[in-house]
Design a protein around this motif. Sequence first.
Motif, mmCIF file in Angstrom:
data_model
loop_
_atom_site.group_PDB
_atom_site.id
_atom_site.type_symbol
_atom_site.label_atom_id
_atom_site.label_comp_id
_atom_site.label_asym_id
_atom_site.label_seq_id
_atom_site.Cartn_x
_atom_site.Cartn_y
_atom_site.Cartn_z
ATOM 1 N N GLU A 62 0.831 -1.208 0.000
ATOM 2 C CA GLU A 62 0.000 0.000 0.000
ATOM 3 C C GLU A 62 0.865 1.257 0.000
ATOM 4 O O GLU A 62 0.557 2.245 -0.684
ATOM 5 C CB GLU A 62 -0.920 -0.006 1.225
ATOM 6 N N ILE A 63 1.948 1.228 0.751
ATOM 7 C CA ILE A 63 2.852 2.381 0.821
ATOM 8 C C ILE A 63 3.531 2.605 -0.523
ATOM 9 O O ILE A 63 3.673 3.746 -0.989
ATOM 10 C CB ILE A 63 3.884 2.169 1.950
ATOM 11 N N ALA A 64 3.937 1.521 -1.179
ATOM 12 C CA ALA A 64 4.606 1.632 -2.480
ATOM 13 C C ALA A 64 3.690 2.251 -3.529
ATOM 14 O O ALA A 64 4.141 2.999 -4.407
ATOM 15 C CB ALA A 64 5.093 0.263 -2.933
ATOM 16 N N LYS A 65 2.393 1.959 -3.448
ATOM 17 C CA LYS A 65 1.438 2.491 -4.417
ATOM 18 C C LYS A 65 1.350 4.014 -4.360
ATOM 19 O O LYS A 65 1.057 4.660 -5.371
ATOM 20 C CB LYS A 65 0.051 1.904 -4.164
ATOM 21 N N GLN A 66 1.562 4.591 -3.183
ATOM 22 C CA GLN A 66 1.410 6.039 -3.026
ATOM 23 C C GLN A 66 2.746 6.787 -3.065
ATOM 24 O O GLN A 66 2.783 8.008 -2.935
ATOM 25 C CB GLN A 66 0.689 6.354 -1.709
ATOM 26 N N ALA A 67 3.847 6.058 -3.252
ATOM 27 C CA ALA A 67 5.166 6.689 -3.230
ATOM 28 C C ALA A 67 5.327 7.670 -4.386
ATOM 29 O O ALA A 67 4.956 7.378 -5.532
ATOM 30 C CB ALA A 67 6.248 5.627 -3.291
ATOM 31 N N THR A 68 5.890 8.838 -4.092
ATOM 32 C CA THR A 68 6.073 9.881 -5.102
ATOM 33 C C THR A 68 7.513 10.384 -5.171
ATOM 34 O O THR A 68 7.794 11.364 -5.857
ATOM 35 C CB THR A 68 5.153 11.075 -4.806
ATOM 36 N N GLY A 69 8.418 9.727 -4.463
ATOM 37 C CA GLY A 69 9.788 10.214 -4.433
ATOM 38 C C GLY A 69 9.973 11.286 -3.371
ATOM 39 O O GLY A 69 9.040 11.631 -2.641
#
Length: 215
Positions: A11-18
């Motif tokens: 879930e965290i990876a899906k929202q990652a933006t750098g």
Amino acid sequence: MGDIVTRAKTEIAKQATGNRFVDLLEAGTVPEERLRWLAAELTRLVTSDQRSQALLASRFPAPPAGDLFLTLAQGEAEALRLLGDFTSAVGMSAAELAAYEPLPLAQAYPAYLTQVAVHGSSGAMALALLANVDDSGDTYARVAAALRGRYGMSEKAVGHFLFFAETPGELLDQAGEVLAAGLANGEDPDEAVRTARIVAGLETAFWDALAEGIA
């Protein structure tokens, strides 16, 4: 238990933006004034987080939760001590720290941790640690390296960032025990994943707030 950690990380990876702030820091284009902002924002953040972990220890005093949260509170106290070296390195006085007006979005992260400390479950906070430790540690390692390589700071000056760059395995084992115990006692796994995801998003918001307006 491994399934819920994997789910939270997904879930965290899906929202990652750098992390634009760290990218700029590595490029050496963050103005020195922003480094003073960073020192001041982190001072407020770490002070709040220390209190939040102490509150969790008082809410969940029995082991393994009580041991974990007391250790985390003590770690925040050490991180705050080390942060003083960074604050001195960027030339920020105690009076300037006291007068600094914090950025609202930068302080959303510690505010949410306080909310979790007051209302959340022990397992939710443990999962937030387990699911975010790798990304957060990598961020702090990058900040430490950039401050030394691009801004000429000493190892002592970046000690705060090095402290958070690596989390002892024993602490992660404790967090795993707290998470397992919480789930076994009926804590909501969906709420735990939600907590971990929001913590990650607000940590990103902290760095984004510091990057705002830098060309």
